[in-house]
Design an enzyme around this catalytic site. Sequence first.
Site: not given
Ligand code: 9MR
Ligand code: 9MR
Length: 564
Positions: A491, A536, A545
């Site tokens: 991701h 994956d 991610e």
């Molecule tokens: O791409 C976003 C990712 O970086 C974050 O960790 C995640 C959780 O906050 O959210 C992803 O974005 C998603 C969003 O929260 C919900 N709609 C789909 C987005 C992309 O998959």
């Molecule tokens: O790494 C973070 C994890 O500990 C949290 O549980 C999660 C949901 O809040 O968010 C993760 O961090 C994301 C951040 O919010 C947005 N950029 C992507 C990070 C990795 O997924």
Amino acid sequence: MRLLCLLLLTALSWAAEPSTAIKLDQAGYPPDAPKLAMVVAEQPAREFHLRREADGKSVFKGSLSEALEDANSGDRVQLADFSSFRQTGRYYLDVPGVGRSYSFDIKPDVYRRAYYLAMRSFYGQRCGIAVNMGPEFPQYRYAECHREGAWHPSSGKEGARESKFGWHDAGDYGRYIVNSGLSTGTLLWAHELFGKRLARIRLDIPESGNGVPDILNEIRWNLEWMLTMQDDDGGVFHKQTSEQFAGFVMPEKDTATSYVIGTGAEPFKGSCATGDFAAVMAIAQRAYAPYDKAFAKRAGDAAARAWEWLTKHPNVLFRNPRPVGTGAYGDFDCSDERLWAAAELWRSTGGKAYHDYFLANYQKFVKQVRRPSWPSVGSMGLWTYALARRKDANAEALNAIRQATIDAANAIATRTEQNPYRISMEPRDYVWGSNGEAANYSLLLLVANQLAPDRCYRNAALDNLHYLLGRNTFSVSWVTWVGTNWYKNPHHRPSGADGIAEPWPGLLSGGPNRGRADPALKKLPANLPPMKMWVDDQESYAGNEIAINWNAPLVFVLAGFLPD
Ligand code: 9MR
Ligand code: 9MR
Ligand code: ZN
């Protein structure tokens, strides 16, 4: 006759497809280290051969252990131990009745390539500059991005504002001080502890060849951004992102305004961000002093001003102001960030106020020495106090920190030796970013090894690295372009949007997540053991991610196992 030869050839193990039933580090093993592989077969296997890749010749033969039940994965695991074999070369394991493994190396600099890719991946996260990964990765590039900055109403200011520097946090394009703080601090520590060997490694970034070690050149890009996030009163804003996450587009195609986002009320800056900032700038002050005195002073002054702000605002927490929907990194307690700041500031300057604060507050954290994570950096404060080796250090504090760290490392190392997959992970550790947890276990063990050198700590630290590089239930290397069977669908917006099949290099997957916190994980059977809760799939933002705070401890651990 020709047909016969062909039949014979395909019957030979080296001609066969590798089997994922044999799990090993797909980069390989240093010659002097323990060397274990795991076999998970329906019928227990009995023996194994280590074979030379070039000609299939058996160079070592051994018996497999009895099968062990593994709680993390639900697998029944047999061990193949070839530790006593030390000869440099490229090999594979052949387990009669099961198959052959992926090929791997035994050599002293076996993690050099992984280090290069993992550290260089930070260059691939740069914001505000055109990025080009060069001839080895043609087409892996993007144009200058996110230059349109502005103050968000939640910052207490308004209007346009410069936007440049920093690393994209993860698969998204946000920049978050709290997560930047620990990531940058971890990389600076890699430089401080292993800098002699790292300084020689050219990362092929725009600054390469300027006389400064490339790891510091790369880190500087993020420090420059962090410096832009400090307000005139010394406080530091929490993050700079668009209001909502962008779609899966290349960085330069994400044209949403990049806002400096505050808490929405006085004093607008956050204490956790300001504490992390102070700690990191204090490290930078000493790390850059030999190369750029003016920059070292800038960093040191910024750290001191952040500390002053923190004494007035010790616990201003951050929550996303409306309508902001990007990552929150919402910590509940900033006293660990403040302790880390005090310790780094004292280590760099000897300032009495920092020392007094540390001595008055460290004891609570000694009782909870643990691997660092973005909301929990207290141990970084303890360890830097002990690693400082300053004459004015308090002997009682030093002893307490040393002993608590040894106790923690002993417990982790013992647990790791008893775990069938030889990892420090317990079922409850499979949180969002569990691969970062595994890497940070190794960081703790390598720091313990600095304070009280012990082979067992190093071995356990290396074991977690093997897990990340293929010795896991999936036989997958969780670092792109490292090993053979590396995962393909992070991701990660550039990997998803660039039109190239393979993802960007050197990126660590977040790893299994027992919380199943995204749609792709929810499609998996609910009762899977925690290590199996991973897929994956690009849609899996809670399991697949990538993020700078997971790649940073990976870099640290790889650096720890490079030869001098
Ligand atoms: O791409 C976003 C990712 O970086 C974050 O960790 C995640 C959780 O906050 O959210 C992803 O974005 C998603 C969003 O929260 C919900 N709609 C789909 C987005 C992309 O998959
Ligand atoms: O790494 C973070 C994890 O500990 C949290 O549980 C999660 C949901 O809040 O968010 C993760 O961090 C994301 C951040 O919010 C947005 N950029 C992507 C990070 C990795 O997924
Ligand atoms: Zn950008």
